[in-house]
Design a protein around this motif. Structure first.
Motif: not given
Length: 261
Positions: A53, A144, A148, A157-160, A163, A166-167, A259
């Motif tokens: 991340g 993912c 993303s 899509v939130g913050t790639p 994401s 977390l994947s 993002t």
């Protein structure tokens, strides 16, 4: 061949080398056997996830932050990068992984480094079971990544970077018990080179992630959310003649704008 003459291309290749070096250094470092505090599965999973991340956020706008030969192959199958770019990225990732593992090896006390977290089959897992697990771990990761960072999406899509991190964490929470969790041929290759420990099952950490990544690319770009590119345009992308370097950089900027939404 115009890519080879581009400063942006050289920066992107170096970014892949640096990102993979740092990812392997911190990821493997979290799995060292310190006598006072043995690593837990959650600690290792979080370290690898946080590492990815952080590096996606830090270097994604430079190279796309693949940090993984399987991801690069998937991008090639999805016609997102040229064959030349993919080849240079994979070479940079493998070299970065070896450098990161070598650096960690040199600064870690001998009684602590152990096998430097070399991937291996564990808990009586067979090669068939292990390659299947690696396939599905990488499949969910690459799906993912594509979902993303897809600039065709208009929803939030939130913050790639979060994401994707977390994947990676999710994959480790399961995969550690089977193989130590690779999802990334470079992550497996680096410590194996440094420790000179290529087991007969090393192929698992190449075949599983790469096949999983290819399946993810086929599912996403050709079945679930097809692109509008024609066959001739897809071929041009792979050959490196579809768009100038500036357009590729603009595409990355558009992706990163997601993002802030």
């Amino acid at each position: 061949m115009w890519e080879l003459r581009s400063i942006a291309f050289s920066r992107a290749v170096f970014a892949e080398f640096l990102a993979t070096l740092l990812f392997v250094f911190f990821g493997l470092g979290s799995a060292l056997n310190w006598p006072s505090a043995l690593p837990s599965t959650l600690q290792i999973a979080m370290a690898f996830g946080l590492g990815i991340g952080t590096l996606v956020q830090a270097l994604g706008h430079v190279s796309g932050a693949h940090i993984n030969p399987a991801v690069t192959v998937a991008c090639l199958v999805g016609c997102h990068v040229s064959f030349l770019r993919a080849a240079f990225y994979v070479a940079a990732q493998l070299l970065g992984a070896v450098a990161g593992a070598a650096l960690l090896h040199e600064i870690t006390p001998a009684e602590v480094r152990g096998d430097l977290a070399v991937n291996a089959l564990s808990n009586n897992a067979t090669a068939g079971q292990a390659v299947t697990v690696e396939l599905f771990l990488t499949l969910q990761l690459v799906l993912c990544i594509f979902a993303s960072t897809d600039d065709r999406r208009s929803d939030n899509v939130g913050t790639p970077a979060l994401s994707i991190g977390l994947s990676v964490t999710l994959g480790h929470l399961l995969g550690i018990y089977f193989t130590g969790c690779s999802m990334n041929p470079a992550r497996s290759f680096g410590p194996a080179v440094v420790m000179k420990r290529f087991s007969p099952s090393h192929w698992v950490f190449w075949v599983g992630p790469i096949v999983g990544a290819i399946l993810a690319a086929i599912l996403y770009f050709y079945l679930l959310f097809p692109t509008s590119l024609s066959l001739s345009e897809r071929v041009a992308v792979v050959k490196g003649s579809y768009e100038p370097e500036e357009d590729w950089e603009e595409h990355r900027e558009k992706t990163l704008e997601l993002t802030s939404r």
